[in-house]
Scaffold this motif. Structure first.
Motif, PDB file in Angstrom:
ATOM      1  N   MET A   7       0.623  -1.267  -0.055  1.00 19.80           N
ATOM      2  CA  MET A   7      -0.087   0.095   0.265  1.00 19.80           C
ATOM      3  C   MET A   7       0.761   1.254  -0.041  1.00 19.80           C
ATOM      4  SD  MET A   7      -2.932  -1.051   2.736  1.00 19.80           S
ATOM      5  CE  MET A   7      -4.370   0.094   1.959  1.00 19.80           C
ATOM      6  N   ARG A   8       0.218   2.201  -0.689  1.00 21.28           N
ATOM      7  CA  ARG A   8       0.909   3.593  -0.092  1.00 21.28           C
ATOM      8  C   ARG A   8       0.234   4.119   0.832  1.00 21.28           C
ATOM      9  NH1 ARG A   8      -0.606   8.533  -1.178  1.00 21.28           N
ATOM     10  NH2 ARG A   8      -2.475   7.882  -2.525  1.00 21.28           N
ATOM     11  N   GLY A   9       1.068   4.658   1.681  1.00 22.86           N
ATOM     12  CA  GLY A   9       0.380   5.562   2.939  1.00 22.86           C
ATOM     13  C   GLY A   9       1.065   6.801   2.709  1.00 22.86           C
ATOM     14  N   GLY A  10       0.494   8.188   2.429  1.00 25.73           N
ATOM     15  CA  GLY A  10       0.906   9.236   2.234  1.00 25.73           C
ATOM     16  C   GLY A  10       2.055   9.277   1.337  1.00 25.73           C
ATOM     17  N   SER A  11       3.225   9.693   1.629  1.00 25.23           N
ATOM     18  CA  SER A  11       4.309   9.709   0.453  1.00 25.23           C
ATOM     19  C   SER A  11       5.258   8.601   0.499  1.00 25.23           C
ATOM     20  CB  SER A  11       5.109  11.015   0.605  1.00 25.23           C
ATOM     21  OG  SER A  11       5.529  11.310   1.800  1.00 25.23           O
ATOM     22  N   SER A  12       4.759   7.436   1.376  1.00 24.09           N
ATOM     23  CA  SER A  12       5.600   6.449   1.413  1.00 24.09           C
ATOM     24  C   SER A  12       5.151   5.112   0.961  1.00 24.09           C
ATOM     25  CB  SER A  12       6.042   6.122   2.814  1.00 24.09           C
ATOM     26  OG  SER A  12       6.898   7.041   3.296  1.00 24.09           O
ATOM     27  N   LYS A  13       5.556   4.038   0.809  1.00 24.82           N
ATOM     28  CA  LYS A  13       5.019   2.752   0.403  1.00 24.82           C
ATOM     29  C   LYS A  13       5.605   1.671   1.083  1.00 24.82           C
ATOM     30  CE  LYS A  13       6.610   1.212  -3.571  1.00 24.82           C
ATOM     31  NZ  LYS A  13       6.621   1.132  -5.238  1.00 24.82           N
ATOM     32  N   GLY A  14       4.786   0.598   1.536  1.00 24.97           N
ATOM     33  CA  GLY A  14       5.290  -0.432   2.280  1.00 24.97           C
ATOM     34  C   GLY A  14       4.464  -1.730   2.185  1.00 24.97           C
ATOM     35  N   VAL A  15       4.841  -2.604   2.775  1.00 27.14           N
ATOM     36  CA  VAL A  15       4.382  -4.072   2.935  1.00 27.14           C
ATOM     37  C   VAL A  15       3.578  -4.264   4.021  1.00 27.14           C
ATOM     38  CG1 VAL A  15       4.586  -6.463   2.530  1.00 27.14           C
ATOM     39  CG2 VAL A  15       5.819  -4.930   1.255  1.00 27.14           C
ATOM     40  N   TYR A  61      18.895  -7.699   2.993  1.00 28.39           N
ATOM     41  CA  TYR A  61      20.402  -8.465   3.196  1.00 28.39           C
ATOM     42  C   TYR A  61      21.481  -7.767   2.696  1.00 28.39           C
ATOM     43  CZ  TYR A  61      18.221 -12.077   5.979  1.00 28.39           C
ATOM     44  OH  TYR A  61      17.543 -13.087   6.907  1.00 28.39           O
ATOM     45  N   GLY A  62      21.550  -6.482   3.073  1.00 26.58           N
ATOM     46  CA  GLY A  62      22.859  -5.923   2.641  1.00 26.58           C
ATOM     47  C   GLY A  62      22.771  -5.327   1.084  1.00 26.58           C
ATOM     48  N   ASP A  63      21.923  -5.714   0.459  1.00 23.94           N
ATOM     49  CA  ASP A  63      21.961  -5.209  -1.052  1.00 23.94           C
ATOM     50  C   ASP A  63      21.159  -4.063  -1.225  1.00 23.94           C
ATOM     51  OD1 ASP A  63      21.946  -4.762  -3.756  1.00 23.94           O
ATOM     52  OD2 ASP A  63      20.552  -6.790  -4.050  1.00 23.94           O
ATOM     53  N   PRO A  64      21.976  -2.827  -1.504  1.00 23.80           N
ATOM     54  CA  PRO A  64      21.210  -1.581  -1.608  1.00 23.80           C
ATOM     55  C   PRO A  64      20.016  -1.583  -2.610  1.00 23.80           C
ATOM     56  CG  PRO A  64      23.692  -1.210  -2.514  1.00 23.80           C
ATOM     57  CD  PRO A  64      23.401  -2.709  -1.687  1.00 23.80           C
ATOM     58  N   ARG A  65      20.251  -2.455  -3.709  1.00 24.48           N
ATOM     59  CA  ARG A  65      19.350  -2.414  -4.846  1.00 24.48           C
ATOM     60  C   ARG A  65      18.145  -3.095  -4.348  1.00 24.48           C
ATOM     61  NH1 ARG A  65      22.737  -5.523  -8.889  1.00 24.48           N
ATOM     62  NH2 ARG A  65      22.713  -6.783  -7.194  1.00 24.48           N
ATOM     63  N   GLN A  66      18.138  -3.979  -3.419  1.00 28.66           N
ATOM     64  CA  GLN A  66      16.896  -4.720  -2.688  1.00 28.66           C
ATOM     65  C   GLN A  66      16.378  -5.471  -4.028  1.00 28.66           C
ATOM     66  OE1 GLN A  66      14.436  -1.814  -0.671  1.00 28.66           O
ATOM     67  NE2 GLN A  66      15.393  -2.564   1.051  1.00 28.66           N
ATOM     68  N   ILE A  67      17.442  -6.123  -4.802  1.00 27.79           N
ATOM     69  CA  ILE A  67      16.865  -6.822  -6.024  1.00 27.79           C
ATOM     70  C   ILE A  67      16.064  -8.295  -5.644  1.00 27.79           C
ATOM     71  CG2 ILE A  67      17.553  -8.220  -7.967  1.00 27.79           C
ATOM     72  CD1 ILE A  67      17.802  -5.239  -8.422  1.00 27.79           C
ATOM     73  N   ASP A  68      16.310  -8.817  -4.571  1.00 24.44           N
ATOM     74  CA  ASP A  68      15.715 -10.146  -4.223  1.00 24.44           C
ATOM     75  C   ASP A  68      14.702  -9.678  -3.260  1.00 24.44           C
ATOM     76  OD1 ASP A  68      15.541 -12.759  -4.587  1.00 24.44           O
ATOM     77  OD2 ASP A  68      17.020 -13.247  -2.910  1.00 24.44           O
ATOM     78  N   GLY A  69      13.741  -8.810  -3.247  1.00 28.21           N
ATOM     79  CA  GLY A  69      12.996  -8.429  -2.392  1.00 28.21           C
ATOM     80  C   GLY A  69      11.775  -7.457  -2.894  1.00 28.21           C
ATOM     81  N   LEU A  70      11.043  -7.197  -2.021  1.00 30.39           N
ATOM     82  CA  LEU A  70       9.861  -6.087  -2.613  1.00 30.39           C
ATOM     83  C   LEU A  70      10.143  -4.675  -2.127  1.00 30.39           C
ATOM     84  CD1 LEU A  70       6.547  -7.963  -1.600  1.00 30.39           C
ATOM     85  CD2 LEU A  70       7.836  -7.962  -3.711  1.00 30.39           C
ATOM     86  N   GLY A  71      11.396  -4.394  -1.442  1.00 28.51           N
ATOM     87  CA  GLY A  71      11.771  -3.113  -1.158  1.00 28.51           C
ATOM     88  C   GLY A  71      12.132  -2.340  -2.332  1.00 28.51           C
ATOM     89  N   GLY A  72      12.085  -0.840  -2.540  1.00 21.98           N
ATOM     90  CA  GLY A  72      12.121  -0.165  -3.637  1.00 21.98           C
ATOM     91  C   GLY A  72      13.690   0.513  -3.617  1.00 21.98           C
ATOM     92  N   ARG A 112      -2.336  -6.868  -3.759  1.00 24.46           N
ATOM     93  CA  ARG A 112      -2.460  -8.116  -2.767  1.00 24.46           C
ATOM     94  C   ARG A 112      -2.072  -9.497  -3.082  1.00 24.46           C
ATOM     95  NH1 ARG A 112      -7.491  -7.897   0.010  1.00 24.46           N
ATOM     96  NH2 ARG A 112      -8.417  -6.236  -1.110  1.00 24.46           N
ATOM     97  N   GLY A 113      -1.556 -10.231  -2.239  1.00 26.27           N
ATOM     98  CA  GLY A 113      -1.110 -11.624  -2.778  1.00 26.27           C
ATOM     99  C   GLY A 113      -0.281 -12.127  -1.781  1.00 26.27           C
ATOM    100  N   GLU A 114       0.662 -13.252  -2.236  1.00 30.83           N
ATOM    101  CA  GLU A 114       1.406 -13.967  -1.712  1.00 30.83           C
ATOM    102  C   GLU A 114       2.851 -13.416  -2.120  1.00 30.83           C
ATOM    103  OE1 GLU A 114       0.207 -18.373  -1.498  1.00 30.83           O
ATOM    104  OE2 GLU A 114      -0.001 -17.513  -3.480  1.00 30.83           O
ATOM    105  N   VAL A 115       3.654 -13.543  -0.894  1.00 26.69           N
ATOM    106  CA  VAL A 115       5.234 -13.021  -1.067  1.00 26.69           C
ATOM    107  C   VAL A 115       6.109 -14.524  -0.487  1.00 26.69           C
ATOM    108  CG1 VAL A 115       5.509 -11.942   1.387  1.00 26.69           C
ATOM    109  CG2 VAL A 115       7.068 -11.707  -0.335  1.00 26.69           C
ATOM    110  N   PHE A 116       7.097 -15.008  -1.300  1.00 25.90           N
ATOM    111  CA  PHE A 116       7.736 -16.128  -1.248  1.00 25.90           C
ATOM    112  C   PHE A 116       8.840 -15.645  -0.482  1.00 25.90           C
ATOM    113  CE2 PHE A 116       4.357 -16.696  -4.576  1.00 25.90           C
ATOM    114  CZ  PHE A 116       4.147 -17.864  -4.288  1.00 25.90           C
ATOM    115  N   VAL A 117       9.038 -16.819   0.601  1.00 27.52           N
ATOM    116  CA  VAL A 117      10.489 -16.707   1.334  1.00 27.52           C
ATOM    117  C   VAL A 117      10.914 -17.987   1.408  1.00 27.52           C
ATOM    118  CG1 VAL A 117      11.185 -16.505   3.922  1.00 27.52           C
ATOM    119  CG2 VAL A 117       9.388 -15.001   2.906  1.00 27.52           C
ATOM    120  N   PRO A 118      12.229 -18.160   1.306  1.00 23.66           N
ATOM    121  CA  PRO A 118      13.075 -19.493   1.126  1.00 23.66           C
ATOM    122  C   PRO A 118      12.735 -20.429   2.311  1.00 23.66           C
ATOM    123  CG  PRO A 118      14.564 -17.560   0.750  1.00 23.66           C
ATOM    124  CD  PRO A 118      13.247 -17.171   1.173  1.00 23.66           C
TER     125      PRO A 118
END
Length: 359
Positions: free
Chosen positions: A3-11, A36-47, A346-352
């Motif tokens: 969701m977007r809340g205000g001027s941010s976005k989160g899970v 996990y230390g990757d500033p690009r957050q390629i392997d996740g939903l972070g932006g 909305r949906g599922e997020v997959f975790v190892p």
């Protein structure tokens, strides 16, 4: 849900959908965000930005007079760490919508009023927003800077924010401090903030966030001040914490109260955080603060306990109304502001599978 809340976005998660064990929960959330230390957050939903690397956990409230409990977690971009110290007033603006969308709460009529307990700080906020058939309306005419277009309004009414993380409105015991020769006001009215005079750092305070992020000398000085201020505010070693925020203040240029550039805490914000704006506004109206002489305050009579303030930031302005107790020296009862929100997915997020071992 995302969701977007205000001027941010989160899970956003229901607490019941996450592991009860905190260590396992945090490992899951790191994989969700790609923290996990990757500033690009390629392997996740972070932006790959602090404004889009946020998590909200919602539960039915265990506190009298509140409908839901809201826990905020900041996934620190480029670091293998999460920070549960601060609040986030932007994500907060969507937790009521999430509670209805998820079926955690039900509401009838045209307007939902939802009382939220913020577990990070122990503070409370009432959210009011339009609904239809028990679900949030997202289309509307409300506009906030930093977000494209218009949306339905979410009114946020905060009460008793002082000392949210530090235990005191003025956590150093002073309205004005000196750190390494820089004048500062340390304030915590919903968010621990160090308000500083931009000109003392050899800048105008009107530079773009990109220019400030490229200024290595400035960032080094700000971090040195932040470490000292954090300790003086009773927050301990803040090297790996998201607070306090650093707010560089200058005189307004667009008819507002003050002009700001905020670091959250080491990257310049493209706007300003909700509760960071409340704290900055609080510092601006106190005559003894380090930034008071920069402020253009609205004219009012001695009995006026409503202070309507406009905080300028890189994306526009943020309007804050502070309510002071009548006859009080400086007792702030609450803050009101306008935000908007929207359900994105909305949906599922997959975790190892390995993350769940031992859960």
């Amino acid at each position: 849900m995302q969701m977007r809340g205000g001027s941010s976005k989160g899970v956003y998660f229901l607490a019941s959908d996450l592991p009860a064990d905190i260590m396992t929960r945090n490992n899951v959330l790191k994989w969700v965000m790609g923290a996990y230390g990757d500033p690009r957050q390629i392997d996740g939903l972070g932006g790959a930005d602090p404004l889009t690397s946020k998590i909200a956990i919602i539960d039915a409230s265990s506190h009298d007079g509140c409908d839901i409990d809201y826990t905020f977690i900041q996934a620190l971009v480029g670091q293998d760490d999460l920070d549960e110290t601060p609040n986030c007033g932007n994500l907060l603006s969507a937790v009521g919508a999430f509670a209805l969308e998820s079926g955690l709460l039900k509401r009838d009529g045209d307007t939902a009023h939802i009382d939220v307990f913020m577990t990070n700080s122990g503070n409370r906020c009432r959210l009011s927003f339009p609904i239809s058939d028990g679900l949030p309306l997202y289309d509307g005419d409300a506009r906030i800077d930093g977000v494209f277009g218009t949306s339905a309004p979410v009114m946020c009414h905060y009460a008793n924010l002082a000392g949210s993380a530090s235990g005191s409105l003025w956590p150093t015991g002073s309205k004005r401090d000196d750190f390494l020769g820089f004048s500062a006001t340390c304030v915590d009215n919903g968010m621990p903030v160090v308000a500083l005079r931009a000109t003392e750092f050899g800048i105008s305070g009107h530079e773009t966030p990109d220019a400030l992020n490229a200024n290595g000398d400035l960032k080094q000085k700000l971090e040195a001040v932040r470490l000292l201020a954090g300790d003086a505010m009773g927050l301990g070693d803040v090297a790996d914490k998201a607070v306090p925020k650093m707010c560089l203040v200058s005189a307004p240029v667009n008819g507002g109260t003050i002009h700001t550039r905020t670091f959250i805490p080491k990257i310049c914000h493209k706007a300003i955080g909700v509760l960071g704006a409340v704290s900055a506004a609080t510092a601006a109206i106190h005559p003894d603060s380090a930034i008071y002489d920069f402020a253009t305050l609205p004219q009012s009579d001695e009995n006026d306990n409503q202070k309507a303030l406009t905080i300028e930031h890189p994306s526009g302005v943020f309007d804050v109304t502070l309510t002071l107790a009548s006859g009080s020296d400086f007792d702030i009862l609450g803050a009101g502001l306008l935000r908007t929100a929207r359900l994105l997915a909305r949906g599922e997020v997959f975790v190892p599978k390995s993350v769940w071992k031992g859960a």
